[in-house]
Design a protein around this motif. Structure first.
Motif, PDB file in Angstrom:
ATOM      1  N   GLN A 228       0.828  -1.203   0.000  1.00 26.16           N
ATOM      2  CA  GLN A 228       0.000   0.000   0.000  1.00 26.16           C
ATOM      3  C   GLN A 228       0.866   1.258   0.000  1.00 26.16           C
ATOM      4  O   GLN A 228       0.550   2.243  -0.674  1.00 26.16           O
ATOM      5  N   GLN A 229       1.968   1.217   0.745  1.00 20.74           N
ATOM      6  CA  GLN A 229       2.871   2.377   0.793  1.00 20.74           C
ATOM      7  C   GLN A 229       3.436   2.667  -0.598  1.00 20.74           C
ATOM      8  O   GLN A 229       3.512   3.826  -1.024  1.00 20.74           O
ATOM      9  N   LEU A 230       3.823   1.638  -1.321  1.00 18.44           N
ATOM     10  CA  LEU A 230       4.359   1.829  -2.664  1.00 18.44           C
ATOM     11  C   LEU A 230       3.300   2.396  -3.607  1.00 18.44           C
ATOM     12  O   LEU A 230       3.597   3.237  -4.466  1.00 18.44           O
TER      13      LEU A 230
ATOM     14  N   PRO B 180       8.265   7.001   4.562  1.00 19.96           N
ATOM     15  CA  PRO B 180       7.971   6.149   3.401  1.00 19.96           C
ATOM     16  C   PRO B 180       8.529   4.742   3.489  1.00 19.96           C
ATOM     17  O   PRO B 180       8.068   3.857   2.769  1.00 19.96           O
ATOM     18  N   CYS B 181       9.524   4.500   4.333  1.00 21.31           N
ATOM     19  CA  CYS B 181      10.141   3.169   4.423  1.00 21.31           C
ATOM     20  C   CYS B 181       9.690   2.380   5.648  1.00 21.31           C
ATOM     21  O   CYS B 181      10.168   1.258   5.870  1.00 21.31           O
ATOM     22  N   SER B 182       8.772   2.927   6.435  1.00 23.35           N
ATOM     23  CA  SER B 182       8.463   2.319   7.729  1.00 23.35           C
ATOM     24  C   SER B 182       7.872   0.924   7.612  1.00 23.35           C
ATOM     25  O   SER B 182       8.068   0.088   8.486  1.00 23.35           O
TER      26      SER B 182
ATOM     27  N   ASP C  96      10.210  -3.876   3.468  1.00 22.68           N
ATOM     28  CA  ASP C  96      11.356  -4.745   3.690  1.00 22.68           C
ATOM     29  C   ASP C  96      12.614  -4.064   3.144  1.00 22.68           C
ATOM     30  O   ASP C  96      12.554  -2.991   2.533  1.00 22.68           O
ATOM     31  N   LEU C  97      13.768  -4.691   3.353  1.00 27.13           N
ATOM     32  CA  LEU C  97      15.037  -4.041   2.990  1.00 27.13           C
ATOM     33  C   LEU C  97      15.138  -3.759   1.504  1.00 27.13           C
ATOM     34  O   LEU C  97      15.607  -2.698   1.087  1.00 27.13           O
ATOM     35  N   ALA C  98      14.691  -4.703   0.679  1.00 29.09           N
ATOM     36  CA  ALA C  98      14.778  -4.510  -0.773  1.00 29.09           C
ATOM     37  C   ALA C  98      13.927  -3.330  -1.217  1.00 29.09           C
ATOM     38  O   ALA C  98      14.364  -2.499  -2.033  1.00 29.09           O
ATOM     39  N   ASN C  99      12.710  -3.222  -0.693  1.00 25.33           N
ATOM     40  CA  ASN C  99      11.837  -2.125  -1.092  1.00 25.33           C
ATOM     41  C   ASN C  99      12.260  -0.803  -0.466  1.00 25.33           C
ATOM     42  O   ASN C  99      11.991   0.265  -1.023  1.00 25.33           O
ATOM     43  N   GLN C 100      12.931  -0.857   0.689  1.00 26.14           N
ATOM     44  CA  GLN C 100      13.524   0.376   1.218  1.00 26.14           C
ATOM     45  C   GLN C 100      14.530   0.933   0.221  1.00 26.14           C
ATOM     46  O   GLN C 100      14.576   2.139  -0.026  1.00 26.14           O
TER      47      GLN C 100
ATOM     48  N   PHE D 246      11.038  14.180   3.365  1.00 28.56           N
ATOM     49  CA  PHE D 246      10.522  12.940   3.936  1.00 28.56           C
ATOM     50  C   PHE D 246      10.882  12.850   5.409  1.00 28.56           C
ATOM     51  O   PHE D 246      11.948  13.296   5.830  1.00 28.56           O
ATOM     52  N   THR D 247       9.947  12.298   6.188  1.00 28.66           N
ATOM     53  CA  THR D 247      10.218  12.046   7.601  1.00 28.66           C
ATOM     54  C   THR D 247      10.761  10.632   7.740  1.00 28.66           C
ATOM     55  O   THR D 247      10.425   9.737   6.963  1.00 28.66           O
ATOM     56  N   THR D 248      11.611  10.450   8.727  1.00 24.69           N
ATOM     57  CA  THR D 248      12.211   9.131   8.925  1.00 24.69           C
ATOM     58  C   THR D 248      12.709   8.994  10.361  1.00 24.69           C
ATOM     59  O   THR D 248      13.024   9.990  11.022  1.00 24.69           O
ATOM     60  N   HIS D 249      12.758   7.751  10.824  1.00 25.43           N
ATOM     61  CA  HIS D 249      13.385   7.448  12.112  1.00 25.43           C
ATOM     62  C   HIS D 249      14.777   6.855  11.904  1.00 25.43           C
ATOM     63  O   HIS D 249      15.442   6.501  12.888  1.00 25.43           O
ATOM     64  N   ASP D 250      15.214   6.725  10.661  1.00 26.71           N
ATOM     65  CA  ASP D 250      16.498   6.101  10.363  1.00 26.71           C
ATOM     66  C   ASP D 250      17.479   7.154   9.859  1.00 26.71           C
ATOM     67  O   ASP D 250      17.418   7.555   8.694  1.00 26.71           O
TER      68      ASP D 250
END
Length: 250
Positions: free
Chosen positions: A133-135, A154-156, A159-163, A183-187
């Motif tokens: 759904q995010q994609l 957007p990456c929350s 998986d790693l590949a789609n990140q 973009f907001t991120t925690h990483d």
């Protein structure tokens, strides 16, 4: 120098009371801004204010070229297919009472292909995983043609590949299409990899903004998250990694 497409001047934002000291920064075509901060600091609230969903409490936001938002979640009221959800992103390009054109459909297919989800075009959106759904929502923002693309974590759910797919897309939007991306991120490592600039929301209503490498220092991240962070350079990686050092009792 290229004129900013999104300018924030002495912005005060929040619900009734400002969350931070007056905030100012400018995002130009080709810039990628990463917005970081602990849970509850107001990252999503800031995006809502930048797009006009929430009114400002002071100061101003000026947007040139339109803005499209990728929210953390989207729950449609109807059982729309993926193609239809993405096509909604073309709404401002379709005249009142007109039907989407073949060109609009082509843009939808192109965006789905870019994100490797074209086979899902006729799948009900509600039947997808959170990551899928995010994609789809990112594809909807792409077809809008807006100069400014704002993504809320957007990456929350990926998986790693789609990140990697999404981070590469963010880079392409800025460098190949000269769009402005926030973009907001925690990483913080994601921010180091793709962001030219960073906005770090600190405790007690303080903030730091500037070039990513200058803002995302070990000390600044410790202040933001209350956790010791170390910047590590790996032999086989062109970008440093920011690793939290968790202290666990046994």
């Amino acid at each position: 120098m290229t004129a900013p497409s999104l300018t924030v001047s002495n912005l005060r934002y929040g619900y009734r009371q400002p969350l931070f000291a007056p905030l100012s920064f400018a995002c130009r075509p080709g810039d990628v801004w990463a917005i970081l901060g602990a849970n509850g600091r107001g990252k999503s609230t800031l995006l809502d204010t930048l797009t006009g969903t929430l009114p400002t409490l002071g100061g101003s936001v000026h947007v040139s070229g339109g803005a499209s938002v990728v929210p953390q979640s989207f729950r449609p009221a109807f059982a729309w297919q993926v193609h239809d959800v993405v096509l909604m992103g073309r709404a401002r390009h379709v005249a009142l009472f007109a039907q989407p054109s073949a060109g609009d459909d082509a843009r939808v297919s192109e965006a789905l292909q870019q994100l490797n989800i074209l086979p899902l075009a006729r799948t009900p959106f509600n039947g997808l995983s959170g990551g899928q759904q995010q994609l789809v929502m990112i594809a909807r923002a792409l077809v809008s043609g807006s100069q400014n693309i704002l993504l809320d974590e957007p990456c929350s759910a990926l998986d790693l590949a789609n990140q990697q797919v999404v981070l590469q897309l963010i880079s392409n939007l800025a460098h190949r299409q000269q769009r402005s991306v926030l973009f907001t991120t925690h990483d913080p490592t994601h921010a180091l990899q793709v962001a030219s600039h960073a906005l770090l929301l600190l405790p007690q209503g303080q903030w730091l903004a500037g070039e990513t490498s200058a803002v995302l220092t070990e000390e600044n991240l410790r202040q933001a998250y209350g956790v010791t962070v170390r910047k590590i350079t790996l032999a086989d990686s062109p970008c440093p990694v920011l690793a939290p050092l968790f202290s666990l009792e046994r």
